[in-house]
Design a protein around this motif. Structure first.
Motif, mmCIF file in Angstrom:
data_model
loop_
_atom_site.group_PDB
_atom_site.id
_atom_site.type_symbol
_atom_site.label_atom_id
_atom_site.label_comp_id
_atom_site.label_asym_id
_atom_site.label_seq_id
_atom_site.Cartn_x
_atom_site.Cartn_y
_atom_site.Cartn_z
ATOM 1 N N ARG A 181 0.849 -1.184 0.000
ATOM 2 C CA ARG A 181 0.000 0.000 0.000
ATOM 3 C C ARG A 181 0.890 1.240 0.000
ATOM 4 O O ARG A 181 1.974 1.224 0.579
ATOM 5 C CB ARG A 181 -0.903 0.038 1.238
ATOM 6 C CG ARG A 181 -1.678 -1.253 1.528
ATOM 7 C CD ARG A 181 -2.721 -1.561 0.524
ATOM 8 N NE ARG A 181 -3.886 -0.688 0.652
ATOM 9 C CZ ARG A 181 -4.966 -0.818 -0.081
ATOM 10 N NH1 ARG A 181 -5.056 -1.774 -0.992
ATOM 11 N NH2 ARG A 181 -5.970 0.008 0.057
ATOM 12 N N ASP A 182 0.411 2.313 -0.626
ATOM 13 C CA ASP A 182 1.186 3.554 -0.622
ATOM 14 C C ASP A 182 0.854 4.363 0.632
ATOM 15 O O ASP A 182 0.083 3.929 1.491
ATOM 16 C CB ASP A 182 0.977 4.343 -1.921
ATOM 17 C CG ASP A 182 -0.421 4.929 -2.089
ATOM 18 O OD1 ASP A 182 -1.203 4.973 -1.105
ATOM 19 O OD2 ASP A 182 -0.731 5.352 -3.216
ATOM 20 N N LYS A 183 1.434 5.544 0.745
ATOM 21 C CA LYS A 183 1.241 6.378 1.927
ATOM 22 C C LYS A 183 -0.202 6.875 2.077
ATOM 23 O O LYS A 183 -0.592 7.321 3.145
ATOM 24 C CB LYS A 183 2.222 7.548 1.908
ATOM 25 C CG LYS A 183 3.652 7.122 2.163
ATOM 26 C CD LYS A 183 4.613 8.301 2.043
ATOM 27 C CE LYS A 183 6.040 7.907 2.335
ATOM 28 N NZ LYS A 183 6.612 6.903 1.461
ATOM 29 N N ASN A 184 -0.967 6.803 1.008
ATOM 30 C CA ASN A 184 -2.389 7.150 1.055
ATOM 31 C C ASN A 184 -3.262 5.913 1.227
ATOM 32 O O ASN A 184 -4.470 5.975 1.036
ATOM 33 C CB ASN A 184 -2.799 7.918 -0.208
ATOM 34 C CG ASN A 184 -2.247 9.320 -0.230
ATOM 35 O OD1 ASN A 184 -2.338 10.043 0.759
ATOM 36 N ND2 ASN A 184 -1.664 9.724 -1.346
ATOM 37 N N ASP A 185 -2.631 4.767 1.533
ATOM 38 C CA ASP A 185 -3.304 3.484 1.741
ATOM 39 C C ASP A 185 -4.047 2.991 0.506
ATOM 40 O O ASP A 185 -5.064 2.323 0.594
ATOM 41 C CB ASP A 185 -4.250 3.534 2.954
ATOM 42 C CG ASP A 185 -4.566 2.136 3.459
ATOM 43 O OD1 ASP A 185 -3.680 1.253 3.398
ATOM 44 O OD2 ASP A 185 -5.717 1.906 3.885
ATOM 45 N N ILE B 30 0.765 -0.434 -6.610
ATOM 46 C CA ILE B 30 1.003 -0.608 -8.050
ATOM 47 C C ILE B 30 0.476 0.575 -8.858
ATOM 48 O O ILE B 30 0.934 0.815 -9.987
ATOM 49 C CB ILE B 30 0.428 -1.947 -8.558
ATOM 50 C CG1 ILE B 30 1.014 -2.301 -9.930
ATOM 51 C CG2 ILE B 30 -1.095 -1.925 -8.565
ATOM 52 C CD1 ILE B 30 2.521 -2.461 -9.952
ATOM 53 N N GLY B 31 -0.442 1.353 -8.291
ATOM 54 C CA GLY B 31 -0.900 2.552 -8.983
ATOM 55 C C GLY B 31 0.236 3.535 -9.238
ATOM 56 O O GLY B 31 0.260 4.221 -10.270
ATOM 57 N N ARG C 97 -2.166 13.724 -4.571
ATOM 58 C CA ARG C 97 -1.574 12.690 -3.706
ATOM 59 C C ARG C 97 -1.062 13.306 -2.416
ATOM 60 O O ARG C 97 -1.229 12.753 -1.342
ATOM 61 C CB ARG C 97 -0.435 11.972 -4.424
ATOM 62 C CG ARG C 97 -0.927 11.092 -5.556
ATOM 63 C CD ARG C 97 0.137 10.174 -6.069
ATOM 64 N NE ARG C 97 0.411 9.140 -5.084
ATOM 65 C CZ ARG C 97 1.602 8.570 -4.914
ATOM 66 N NH1 ARG C 97 2.623 8.911 -5.649
ATOM 67 N NH2 ARG C 97 1.774 7.633 -4.010
ATOM 68 N N MET C 98 -0.412 14.459 -2.530
ATOM 69 C CA MET C 98 0.151 15.118 -1.345
ATOM 70 C C MET C 98 -0.957 15.547 -0.381
ATOM 71 O O MET C 98 -0.773 15.510 0.831
ATOM 72 C CB MET C 98 0.988 16.327 -1.762
ATOM 73 C CG MET C 98 2.246 15.973 -2.543
ATOM 74 S SD MET C 98 3.440 15.031 -1.594
ATOM 75 C CE MET C 98 4.430 16.346 -0.939
ATOM 76 N N ALA C 99 -2.116 15.941 -0.914
ATOM 77 C CA ALA C 99 -3.220 16.412 -0.069
ATOM 78 C C ALA C 99 -3.732 15.320 0.866
ATOM 79 O O ALA C 99 -4.262 15.620 1.937
ATOM 80 C CB ALA C 99 -4.359 16.942 -0.938
ATOM 81 N N GLY C 100 -3.551 14.070 0.500
ATOM 82 C CA GLY C 100 -4.027 12.966 1.323
ATOM 83 C C GLY C 100 -3.092 12.578 2.453
ATOM 84 O O GLY C 100 -3.414 11.695 3.251
ATOM 85 N N LEU C 101 -1.948 13.242 2.550
ATOM 86 C CA LEU C 101 -0.959 12.906 3.575
ATOM 87 C C LEU C 101 -1.130 13.787 4.804
ATOM 88 O O LEU C 101 -1.609 14.917 4.708
ATOM 89 C CB LEU C 101 0.450 13.107 3.015
ATOM 90 C CG LEU C 101 0.797 12.308 1.760
ATOM 91 C CD1 LEU C 101 2.168 12.731 1.232
ATOM 92 C CD2 LEU C 101 0.754 10.815 2.027
#
Length: 150
Positions: A21-25, A29-30, A125-129
């Protein structure tokens, strides 16, 4: 653009990053998929083989973040692709300056790193962190962009 090389790179990356999973869960792979799209556009602008750029983009994190090895990639891909993936792999105890210097010596790796930074700094993407992570990553990617002169 579809080729056997790109399809194989996508397949290997998808299997290797399964469950991550990425940092935004979101499924990790996206990220390589988006980097591949950015890399394709950059390659076409620069006159670099887009197939190689897309393949490297799909594979850019597999050596660092999965069980895939350089030897395995060497059996499947041309040396230029493997070398770019290897150059994009941050080594333990390696300074950011040394890492960026290695990337700058490889045109294909540099192109994919630029695409990687583009995705990693995407405002959506940054906004979700959380704020701490967002500030840390903003600083990291600004520094990296300066070192790479991208």
């Amino acid at each position: 653009m579809r080729s056997i090389t790109v399809k194989l790179a996508k397949m290997i990356a998808t299997e290797a990053h399964e469950g991550q999973r990425d940092k935004n869960d979101k499924p990790y792979i996206g990220h390589p998929g988006r980097v591949a799209k950015y890399a394709e556009a950059l390659a076409e602008e620069k006159g670099i083989n887009p197939v190689n750029a897309i393949a490297v983009a799909w594979l850019h994190d597999v050596l660092e973040d999965t069980q895939v090895t350089k030897k395995q990639l060497s059996h499947e891909f041309p040396r230029e692709i493997v070398k770019a993936v290897e150059d994009l792999t941050h080594q333990q105890q390696e300074t950011l300056e040394d890492y960026c210097a290695r990337i700058k010596r490889n045109e294909l790796a540099l192109l994919v790193k630029k695409a990687d930074i583009q995705d990693n700094t995407n405002p959506e993407r940054m906004a979700g962190l959380d704020e701490e992570t967002r500030l840390r990553l903003t600083d990291k990617y600004q520094r990296m962009s300066r070192l790479l002169a991208v």
